[in-house]
Design a protein around this motif. Structure first.
Motif, PDB file in Angstrom:
ATOM      1  N   SER A   1       0.830  -1.206   0.000  1.00 49.60           N
ATOM      2  CA  SER A   1       0.000   0.000   0.000  1.00 49.60           C
ATOM      3  C   SER A   1       0.864   1.256   0.000  1.00 49.60           C
ATOM      4  N   ARG A   2       1.996   1.228   0.703  1.00 49.23           N
ATOM      5  CA  ARG A   2       2.891   2.388   0.688  1.00 49.23           C
ATOM      6  C   ARG A   2       3.505   2.567  -0.698  1.00 49.23           C
ATOM      7  N   THR A   3       3.897   1.474  -1.345  1.00 51.60           N
ATOM      8  CA  THR A   3       4.472   1.558  -2.682  1.00 51.60           C
ATOM      9  C   THR A   3       3.477   2.159  -3.665  1.00 51.60           C
ATOM     10  N   VAL A   4       2.236   1.667  -3.618  1.00 54.99           N
ATOM     11  CA  VAL A   4       1.208   2.167  -4.528  1.00 54.99           C
ATOM     12  C   VAL A   4       0.857   3.616  -4.201  1.00 54.99           C
ATOM     13  N   ALA A   5       0.807   3.959  -2.910  1.00 50.84           N
ATOM     14  CA  ALA A   5       0.500   5.333  -2.512  1.00 50.84           C
ATOM     15  C   ALA A   5       1.560   6.301  -3.022  1.00 50.84           C
ATOM     16  N   ASN A   6       2.829   5.938  -2.862  1.00 52.73           N
ATOM     17  CA  ASN A   6       3.901   6.803  -3.359  1.00 52.73           C
ATOM     18  C   ASN A   6       3.837   6.939  -4.881  1.00 52.73           C
ATOM     19  N   ALA A   7       3.565   5.822  -5.550  1.00 59.50           N
ATOM     20  CA  ALA A   7       3.446   5.879  -7.009  1.00 59.50           C
ATOM     21  C   ALA A   7       2.272   6.766  -7.416  1.00 59.50           C
ATOM     22  N   ALA A   8       1.177   6.704  -6.656  1.00 54.14           N
ATOM     23  CA  ALA A   8       0.019   7.540  -6.958  1.00 54.14           C
ATOM     24  C   ALA A   8       0.350   9.017  -6.783  1.00 54.14           C
ATOM     25  N   GLY A   9       1.132   9.332  -5.739  1.00 54.28           N
ATOM     26  CA  GLY A   9       1.528  10.718  -5.531  1.00 54.28           C
ATOM     27  C   GLY A   9       2.377  11.242  -6.673  1.00 54.28           C
ATOM     28  N   ILE A  10       3.296  10.426  -7.133  1.00 54.03           N
ATOM     29  CA  ILE A  10       4.142  10.826  -8.263  1.00 54.03           C
ATOM     30  C   ILE A  10       3.319  10.918  -9.541  1.00 54.03           C
ATOM     31  N   TYR A  11       2.365  10.011  -9.685  1.00 54.29           N
ATOM     32  CA  TYR A  11       1.457  10.036 -10.843  1.00 54.29           C
ATOM     33  C   TYR A  11       0.677  11.345 -10.864  1.00 54.29           C
ATOM     34  N   PHE A  12       0.206  11.764  -9.695  1.00 54.25           N
ATOM     35  CA  PHE A  12      -0.523  13.036  -9.604  1.00 54.25           C
ATOM     36  C   PHE A  12       0.392  14.203  -9.974  1.00 54.25           C
ATOM     37  N   ALA A  13       1.657  14.147  -9.511  1.00 51.52           N
ATOM     38  CA  ALA A  13       2.606  15.198  -9.864  1.00 51.52           C
ATOM     39  C   ALA A  13       2.802  15.261 -11.376  1.00 51.52           C
ATOM     40  N   GLY A  14       2.880  14.076 -12.005  1.00 50.63           N
ATOM     41  CA  GLY A  14       3.037  14.041 -13.452  1.00 50.63           C
ATOM     42  C   GLY A  14       1.840  14.627 -14.169  1.00 50.63           C
ATOM     43  N   ALA A  15       0.630  14.296 -13.683  1.00 48.56           N
ATOM     44  CA  ALA A  15      -0.579  14.840 -14.299  1.00 48.56           C
ATOM     45  C   ALA A  15      -0.649  16.355 -14.133  1.00 48.56           C
ATOM     46  N   SER A  16      -0.180  16.825 -12.981  1.00 49.08           N
ATOM     47  CA  SER A  16      -0.178  18.273 -12.733  1.00 49.08           C
ATOM     48  C   SER A  16       0.773  18.981 -13.690  1.00 49.08           C
ATOM     49  N   VAL A  17       1.961  18.405 -13.851  1.00 46.40           N
ATOM     50  CA  VAL A  17       2.924  18.994 -14.786  1.00 46.40           C
ATOM     51  C   VAL A  17       2.362  18.987 -16.202  1.00 46.40           C
ATOM     52  N   TYR A  18       1.710  17.883 -16.537  1.00 46.77           N
ATOM     53  CA  TYR A  18       1.115  17.776 -17.867  1.00 46.77           C
ATOM     54  C   TYR A  18       0.079  18.875 -18.085  1.00 46.77           C
ATOM     55  N   ALA A  19      -0.765  19.093 -17.080  1.00 47.41           N
ATOM     56  CA  ALA A  19      -1.831  20.078 -17.225  1.00 47.41           C
ATOM     57  C   ALA A  19      -1.297  21.508 -17.271  1.00 47.41           C
ATOM     58  N   LEU A  20      -0.242  21.780 -16.494  1.00 46.00           N
ATOM     59  CA  LEU A  20       0.249  23.149 -16.367  1.00 46.00           C
ATOM     60  C   LEU A  20       1.317  23.526 -17.393  1.00 46.00           C
ATOM     61  N   VAL A  21       2.043  22.526 -17.894  1.00 47.14           N
ATOM     62  CA  VAL A  21       3.215  22.830 -18.722  1.00 47.14           C
ATOM     63  C   VAL A  21       3.102  22.313 -20.150  1.00 47.14           C
ATOM     64  N   PHE A  22       2.496  21.135 -20.303  1.00 41.65           N
ATOM     65  CA  PHE A  22       2.570  20.455 -21.594  1.00 41.65           C
ATOM     66  C   PHE A  22       2.012  21.303 -22.741  1.00 41.65           C
ATOM     67  N   THR A  23       0.909  21.987 -22.478  1.00 40.99           N
ATOM     68  CA  THR A  23       0.295  22.756 -23.569  1.00 40.99           C
ATOM     69  C   THR A  23       1.195  23.878 -24.079  1.00 40.99           C
ATOM     70  N   SER A  24       2.049  24.430 -23.224  1.00 45.35           N
ATOM     71  CA  SER A  24       2.919  25.531 -23.635  1.00 45.35           C
ATOM     72  C   SER A  24       4.345  25.067 -23.954  1.00 45.35           C
ATOM     73  N   ARG A  25       4.796  23.997 -23.315  1.00 43.99           N
ATOM     74  CA  ARG A  25       6.172  23.521 -23.543  1.00 43.99           C
ATOM     75  C   ARG A  25       6.170  21.997 -23.665  1.00 43.99           C
ATOM     76  N   PRO A  26       5.676  21.467 -24.760  1.00 44.22           N
ATOM     77  CA  PRO A  26       5.585  20.010 -24.927  1.00 44.22           C
ATOM     78  C   PRO A  26       6.935  19.310 -24.932  1.00 44.22           C
ATOM     79  N   SER A  27       8.010  20.052 -25.181  1.00 48.14           N
ATOM     80  CA  SER A  27       9.334  19.422 -25.200  1.00 48.14           C
ATOM     81  C   SER A  27       9.740  18.902 -23.826  1.00 48.14           C
ATOM     82  N   LEU A  28       9.091  19.388 -22.780  1.00 46.68           N
ATOM     83  CA  LEU A  28       9.422  18.946 -21.421  1.00 46.68           C
ATOM     84  C   LEU A  28       8.765  17.620 -21.056  1.00 46.68           C
ATOM     85  N   LEU A  29       7.886  17.115 -21.886  1.00 46.04           N
ATOM     86  CA  LEU A  29       7.132  15.918 -21.538  1.00 46.04           C
ATOM     87  C   LEU A  29       8.042  14.713 -21.309  1.00 46.04           C
ATOM     88  N   VAL A  30       8.960  14.460 -22.236  1.00 44.90           N
ATOM     89  CA  VAL A  30       9.814  13.273 -22.122  1.00 44.90           C
ATOM     90  C   VAL A  30      10.734  13.342 -20.914  1.00 44.90           C
TER      91      VAL A  30
END
Length: 232
Positions: A72-101
């Motif tokens: 549960s701790r492993t999945v929880a930490n992965a979920a937190g990082i997943y949320f961080a990735g989604a946040s970056v995607y929402a805030l940055v990807f549309t203006s700077r898609p080169s940062l995605l990779v």
């Protein structure tokens, strides 16, 4: 069940992003679920532990208990990082898609590192607990035979129990006690400590006074032996 649901939801969200990458706001809202999973999944797993179990049932299921906490701790930490990735995607990807990779690579590495840290912690604790229980078992078994040095042997057994008790109090999944699961519930550890002390006192005159205590210690040692790693 909670872990499986989160993994299923993560796969579903990835598919939605791949099929409709422009719906940024909707994907970000969907990703909020992972923030809640990061914050509350380990607590939910701990609270979902069966209540009212006997000592025997608890010790028999000890290996599964610590495994659930680590998963549960492993999945929880992965979920937190997943949320961080989604946040970056929402805030940055549309203006700077080169940062995605590079962002995806960085977050993927972080996900692997946090999972590795959790399981390394569990293996290290299990190895240490196994060794300390063996030491306590040996100290208990020599008390009755040491007719001329019984107080010294009793003190040695008490010191060995102190080490075992610290291990049982230690959280298996993270160092933050308020959000973690101890190797053994505190009340069970306290009860075992009282019985160990009673056995230490009684062994001076009764050779089999520690029989029940040794059986319980053997069950805990067996549970810890599944994750021994002397180089963790």
């Amino acid at each position: 069940m909670g872990v499986v649901s989160i993994i299923w939801y993560a796969v579903k969200l990835i598919n939605e992003i791949a099929q409709q990458p422009d719906r940024v706001d909707e994907h970000f809202s969907s990703a909020m679920t992972f923030m809640y999973a990061w914050a509350f999944l380990p607590l939910w797993t701990r609270s979902a532990e069966p209540k009212g179990r006997s000592k025997e049932q608890l010790l028999e299921g000890l290996s599964a208990r610590v495994r659930r906490a680590a998963v549960s701790r492993t999945v929880a930490n992965a979920a937190g990082i997943y949320f961080a990735g989604a946040s970056v995607y929402a805030l940055v990807f549309t203006s700077r898609p080169s940062l995605l990779v590079p962002t995806a690579v960085t977050l993927g590495a972080a996900m692997i590192a946090t999972g590795h840290k959790t399981w390394t912690r569990l293996r290290r604790l299990s190895t240490q607990l196994h060794a300390n229980i063996q030491r306590l078992e040996r100290d208990l078994m020599v008390i009755h035979s040491s007719k001329d040095k019984i107080p010294e042997k009793q003190d040695a057994a008490r010191r060995s129990w102190d080490a075992v008790q610290r291990d049982l109090w230690t959280s298996v999944d993270t160092g933050y006690a308020a959000f973690s699961t101890p190797y053994l519930p505190h009340e069970t550890t306290h009860d075992l400590g009282v019985r160990v002390e009673n056995a230490i006192e009684a062994l001076a005159g009764t050779p089999d006074a520690a029989k029940d205590v040794l059986e319980d210690l053997a069950r805990i040692r067996e549970a810890s032996s599944e994750r021994i790693d002397s180089v963790a």
